[in-house]
Motif scaffolding. Structure first.
Motif, PDB file in Angstrom:
ATOM      1  N   UNK A 232       0.804  -1.228   0.000  1.00  0.00           N
ATOM      2  CA  UNK A 232       0.000   0.000   0.000  1.00  0.00           C
ATOM      3  C   UNK A 232       0.839   1.280   0.000  1.00  0.00           C
ATOM      4  N   UNK A 233       2.003   1.238  -0.627  1.00  0.00           N
ATOM      5  CA  UNK A 233       2.805   2.457  -0.815  1.00  0.00           C
ATOM      6  C   UNK A 233       2.328   3.115  -2.108  1.00  0.00           C
ATOM      7  N   UNK A 234       1.368   4.006  -1.970  1.00  0.00           N
ATOM      8  CA  UNK A 234       0.686   4.543  -3.151  1.00  0.00           C
ATOM      9  C   UNK A 234       1.543   5.530  -3.936  1.00  0.00           C
ATOM     10  N   UNK A 235       2.646   5.990  -3.356  1.00  0.00           N
ATOM     11  CA  UNK A 235       3.523   6.926  -4.060  1.00  0.00           C
ATOM     12  C   UNK A 235       4.610   6.221  -4.866  1.00  0.00           C
ATOM     13  N   UNK A 236       4.656   4.904  -4.760  1.00  0.00           N
ATOM     14  CA  UNK A 236       5.643   4.125  -5.512  1.00  0.00           C
ATOM     15  C   UNK A 236       5.066   3.775  -6.879  1.00  0.00           C
ATOM     16  N   UNK A 237       5.852   3.987  -7.923  1.00  0.00           N
ATOM     17  CA  UNK A 237       5.414   3.693  -9.287  1.00  0.00           C
ATOM     18  C   UNK A 237       6.421   2.761  -9.970  1.00  0.00           C
ATOM     19  N   UNK A 238       6.160   2.505 -11.223  1.00  0.00           N
ATOM     20  CA  UNK A 238       7.064   1.653 -12.004  1.00  0.00           C
ATOM     21  C   UNK A 238       8.473   2.237 -12.069  1.00  0.00           C
ATOM     22  N   UNK A 239       8.556   3.565 -12.074  1.00  0.00           N
ATOM     23  CA  UNK A 239       9.865   4.216 -12.153  1.00  0.00           C
ATOM     24  C   UNK A 239      10.736   3.832 -10.965  1.00  0.00           C
ATOM     25  N   UNK A 240      10.154   3.824  -9.774  1.00  0.00           N
ATOM     26  CA  UNK A 240      10.913   3.451  -8.585  1.00  0.00           C
ATOM     27  C   UNK A 240      11.399   2.024  -8.641  1.00  0.00           C
ATOM     28  N   UNK A 241      10.557   1.108  -9.092  1.00  0.00           N
ATOM     29  CA  UNK A 241      10.967  -0.297  -9.187  1.00  0.00           C
ATOM     30  C   UNK A 241      12.077  -0.490 -10.211  1.00  0.00           C
ATOM     31  N   UNK A 242      12.001   0.240 -11.307  1.00  0.00           N
ATOM     32  CA  UNK A 242      13.032   0.092 -12.340  1.00  0.00           C
ATOM     33  C   UNK A 242      14.391   0.570 -11.845  1.00  0.00           C
ATOM     34  N   UNK A 243      14.370   1.511 -10.866  1.00  0.00           N
ATOM     35  CA  UNK A 243      15.640   1.999 -10.309  1.00  0.00           C
ATOM     36  C   UNK A 243      16.350   0.926  -9.488  1.00  0.00           C
ATOM     37  N   UNK A 244      15.591  -0.014  -8.954  1.00  0.00           N
ATOM     38  CA  UNK A 244      16.172  -1.052  -8.104  1.00  0.00           C
ATOM     39  C   UNK A 244      17.002  -2.062  -8.902  1.00  0.00           C
ATOM     40  N   UNK A 245      16.695  -2.204 -10.171  1.00  0.00           N
ATOM     41  CA  UNK A 245      17.304  -3.302 -10.926  1.00  0.00           C
ATOM     42  C   UNK A 245      18.816  -3.149 -11.085  1.00  0.00           C
ATOM     43  N   UNK A 246      19.310  -1.917 -10.951  1.00  0.00           N
ATOM     44  CA  UNK A 246      20.748  -1.705 -11.139  1.00  0.00           C
ATOM     45  C   UNK A 246      21.567  -2.013  -9.886  1.00  0.00           C
ATOM     46  N   UNK A 247      20.891  -2.160  -8.727  1.00  0.00           N
ATOM     47  CA  UNK A 247      21.655  -2.356  -7.513  1.00  0.00           C
ATOM     48  C   UNK A 247      21.300  -3.596  -6.720  1.00  0.00           C
ATOM     49  N   UNK A 248      20.017  -3.876  -6.588  1.00  0.00           N
ATOM     50  CA  UNK A 248      19.568  -4.954  -5.681  1.00  0.00           C
ATOM     51  C   UNK A 248      19.637  -6.317  -6.369  1.00  0.00           C
ATOM     52  N   UNK A 249      20.832  -6.761  -6.652  1.00  0.00           N
ATOM     53  CA  UNK A 249      21.000  -8.037  -7.359  1.00  0.00           C
ATOM     54  C   UNK A 249      20.652  -9.239  -6.488  1.00  0.00           C
ATOM     55  N   UNK A 250      20.651  -9.026  -5.154  1.00  0.00           N
ATOM     56  CA  UNK A 250      20.381 -10.140  -4.255  1.00  0.00           C
ATOM     57  C   UNK A 250      18.911 -10.199  -3.825  1.00  0.00           C
ATOM     58  N   UNK A 251      18.060  -9.330  -4.382  1.00  0.00           N
ATOM     59  CA  UNK A 251      16.653  -9.286  -3.997  1.00  0.00           C
ATOM     60  C   UNK A 251      15.962 -10.621  -4.280  1.00  0.00           C
ATOM     61  N   UNK A 252      15.344 -11.185  -3.223  1.00  0.00           N
ATOM     62  CA  UNK A 252      14.670 -12.474  -3.357  1.00  0.00           C
ATOM     63  C   UNK A 252      13.168 -12.386  -3.115  1.00  0.00           C
ATOM     64  N   UNK A 253      12.736 -11.446  -2.261  1.00  0.00           N
ATOM     65  CA  UNK A 253      11.321 -11.341  -1.911  1.00  0.00           C
ATOM     66  C   UNK A 253      10.856  -9.910  -2.114  1.00  0.00           C
ATOM     67  N   UNK A 254       9.798  -9.755  -2.890  1.00  0.00           N
ATOM     68  CA  UNK A 254       9.229  -8.435  -3.155  1.00  0.00           C
ATOM     69  C   UNK A 254       7.727  -8.473  -2.934  1.00  0.00           C
ATOM     70  N   UNK A 255       7.245  -7.555  -2.082  1.00  0.00           N
ATOM     71  CA  UNK A 255       5.815  -7.465  -1.789  1.00  0.00           C
ATOM     72  C   UNK A 255       5.326  -6.076  -2.153  1.00  0.00           C
ATOM     73  N   UNK A 256       4.559  -5.976  -3.251  1.00  0.00           N
ATOM     74  CA  UNK A 256       3.984  -4.699  -3.670  1.00  0.00           C
ATOM     75  C   UNK A 256       2.452  -4.775  -3.667  1.00  0.00           C
TER      76      UNK A 256
END
Length: 642
Positions: A232-256
């Motif tokens: 329920x983070x209503x201010x988060x958009x696709x742009x924010x998620x796309x920014x994660x792809x360059x750094x969070x290589x170890x991301x295993x669990x995502x809850x949106x």
């Protein structure tokens, strides 16, 4: 004393050193067994005290004696105390400053910044949980930032914490887990500073906060981030998620879940990089479209997918099945468009599926169940509440094939005794929900009681065919039951409670609107179920003071009780109020005077929540209400017809 000396001469156990006895105690993981062991003799009691490292305190007034008695405490839980004062935290620091590793004070009131400064003297603290401590703000977080060994901090629902306080945590270089759920005062600035300073963070929960794409982008600095929750983070958009792809290589669990501005494109961009997601929760994301499911063909590492409340077609489910070959858990609760063809498509490909949630998927029939039974024989959990087109024959197939089931929810399904007999093959069953199943009787329950001896939770809510004989069959066979719900099972009488009294591990019992239950039946429970924590006898009109007095004498661990619409009077009210552990009471339409209410509520020092009639707001002295609120008790005023 003479008897104890005689025992020492006769038994070689007295020759064992304390270290040997502590090793024996360590092999008793069950709390009840450990308590029994301690009662053998004073030596056993002292050995247990000398080695105990964890304490869950119920009353703050005994804190100092407890800390003196257990000199090796490393983990302290104060969450059952309504009020934890600054003096309490000072005592914790005084007696445990060199040892304390973990402290929990969930939903507690009474302490200020002074108490927190005392707590910081426990310089080796690694784990602090102050969830729902609404008085915690920036000053308290700044004080905690001095803990250089801090690894885990939970500030969920601490709404007065702002970016200023959160930024101070950047000094905690070893912080690994951070919970900020419902911290509505937070913005991007605090998140950015934490991301810069706490490079070892691997779990962070920002659910229900005001974080936006700017703050989310800073999380790309966290090279070790494995779990990110953004519910329920209503201010988060696709742009924010796309920014994660360059750094969070170890991301295993995502809850949106419930992120209204996240669409398929954002998920595709994130997962299109080298991110190897294992769990993905997209529940109630309305912008999810067909294009996302095609990308699932590349997500070979996904093991958990939750799509509750989304619109899904048959072809999309088949795409999930063919792509996510390692899938272990799939949740489709309240999804639109789930049919037999879709379920068949996914389960025939994902044969290693262990958990499947089809709650309110009302278009599925026995065809889907046949595919589940044939393909997923290793299934551990199946939830299909309100699947009205499924018949008893389909449920029989599940019972015959999925014999390893541990959780089964068949609430409001067309289950009958034959279906229950088939389910009896699942000898490892621990949770069974058969509420609103009108056709089950003694015969079906007897088969469960005879074979499912590991059952821990049974829910028969509104299953009106259940009788005293059925309850007796369950109680005699499933002796490890901890949670039982028989609400609105109007045929049961005190005989059922006499049977349930056999369950020494019972912790939660719901008997709402069981109109034939009386105080005599409740007395059986009070005499035998010593570990009972929650009891609901709302609308049991023949339950009165006699039953409540029995509870107060026997069930000393009772924490939550619903006595609304019962025959309880002043005597019963005072008996319950004087119980040391009671935290939550519902007392709508009971025969208790306003003066007794005032005395009882003040006497109940552990009370956290109470539900009362609105009329008492005027009848109770204002000083009583003010004192309760200052103490941290939450008062709920209800306008209910008699």
């Amino acid at each position: 004393m003479a008897r104890e000396k005689e025992q020492r001469r006769e038994s070689p156990i007295w020759m064992l050193a304390d270290e040997n006895l502590q090793d024996v105690l360590a092999r008793l993981p069950d709390r009840v067994d450990r308590q029994s062991w301690c009662l053998v003799c004073k030596k056993f009691l002292s050995v247990e005290a000398a080695g105990r490292k964890y304490v869950h305190l119920m009353r703050p007034e005994i804190l100092e004696p407890v800390l003196r008695r257990y000199p090796q405490i490393e983990c302290l839980d104060l969450s059952s105390c309504v009020e934890v004062t600054d003096q309490c935290l000072a005592a914790v620091a005084k007696f445990t400053s060199s040892r304390l590793i973990s402290i929990k004070a969930i939903r507690t009131k009474g302490f200020t910044i002074a108490g927190f400064r005392s707590l910081v003297e426990c310089r080796f603290l690694q784990d602090v949980d102050v969830t729902f401590c609404t008085q915690v703000g920036d000053a308290e977080v700044i004080a905690l930032s001095e803990l250089r060994h801090l690894q885990k901090l939970k500030l969920d629902s601490c709404r007065d914490v702002t970016d200023s306080g959160l930024s101070s945590l950047s000094r905690c270089k070893g912080l690994r887990i951070l919970g900020l759920k419902y911290c509505s005062g937070l913005g991007d600035f605090g998140i950015q500073n934490v991301a810069i300073g706490c490079q070892r963070l691997y779990i962070i929960d920002l659910s229900f906060t005001e974080v936006s794409d700017k703050g989310l982008a800073s999380l790309a600095l966290l090279k070790h981030l494995e779990c990110l929750s953004l519910i329920s983070c209503i201010n988060v958009t696709d742009k924010g998620l796309s920014c994660l792809r360059n750094g969070c290589k170890s991301l295993q669990k995502l809850n949106v879940a419930k992120c209204l501005n996240v669409s398929s494109q954002g998920i595709i961009e994130l997962t299109g990089s080298s991110v190897q997601l294992q769990e993905l929760n997209l529940s109630y994301c309305k912008l999810i479209s067909n294009v996302l499911f095609a990308s699932f063909q590349k997500l070979k590492t996904l093991q958990v997918v939750k799509l509750d409340g989304c619109v899904i077609g048959d072809s999309n489910l088949s795409l999930i099945g063919s792509g996510c070959i390692e899938l272990k858990e799939l949740s489709l609760s309240k999804c639109q468009g789930v049919t037999d063809a879709g379920v068949v498509g996914v389960v025939t490909s994902c044969t290693g599926l262990q958990k499947l949630d089809l709650t309110c998927c009302r278009d599925i029939t026995d065809t889907a169940l046949k595919a589940v039974a044939t393909s997923c024989t290793g299934l551990l959990s199946l939830r299909m509440e309100n699947c009205l087109l499924v018949t008893a024959e389909g449920l029989i197939m599940i019972g015959k094939s999925c014999v390893y089931l541990e959780e089964l929810d068949l609430t409001d399904c067309n289950l009958n005794d034959n279906g229950l007999k088939s389910i009896g093959r699942c000898r490892g069953l621990r949770l069974l929900k058969v509420g609103y199943c009108m056709d089950i009787t003694y015969a079906g329950l007897a088969s469960i009681g005879a074979t499912c001896t590991n059952l821990r939770e049974l829910d028969c809510y509104r299953s009106v065919g259940i009788s005293d004989e059925g309850v007796a069959a369950i109680a005699s066979g499933c002796k490890r039951l901890k949670v039982v719900n028989l609400s609105y099972c109007s045929s049961i009488t005190d005989a059922s409670l006499h049977s349930l009294a056999l369950l020494s591990d019972l912790v939660q019992l719901e008997l709402r609107a069981c109109s034939q239950i009386t105080s005599a039946g409740i007395s059986y429970i009070g005499a035998s179920c010593k570990h009972l924590r929650e009891l609901d006898v709302k609308r049991c009109k023949f339950v009165g003071d006699h039953g409540v007095l029995a509870l107060s004498r026997g069930c000393r661990n009772l924490r939550q009780v619903n006595l609304s619409y019962t025959a309880v009077t002043d005597a019963g009210m005072m008996a319950i109020a004087n119980m040391s552990c009671i935290q939550d009471m519902k007392l709508v339409h009971v025969n208790v005077t306003s003066s007794c209410f005032a005395r009882a509520l003040l006497a109940c020092g552990s009370l956290k929540k109470v539900k009362l009639l609105t009329g008492l707001r005027i009848a109770l002295p204002s000083g009583v209400i003010r004192q309760l609120e200052n103490r941290g008790t939450r008062l709920r005023w209800m306008e209910k017809a008699p």
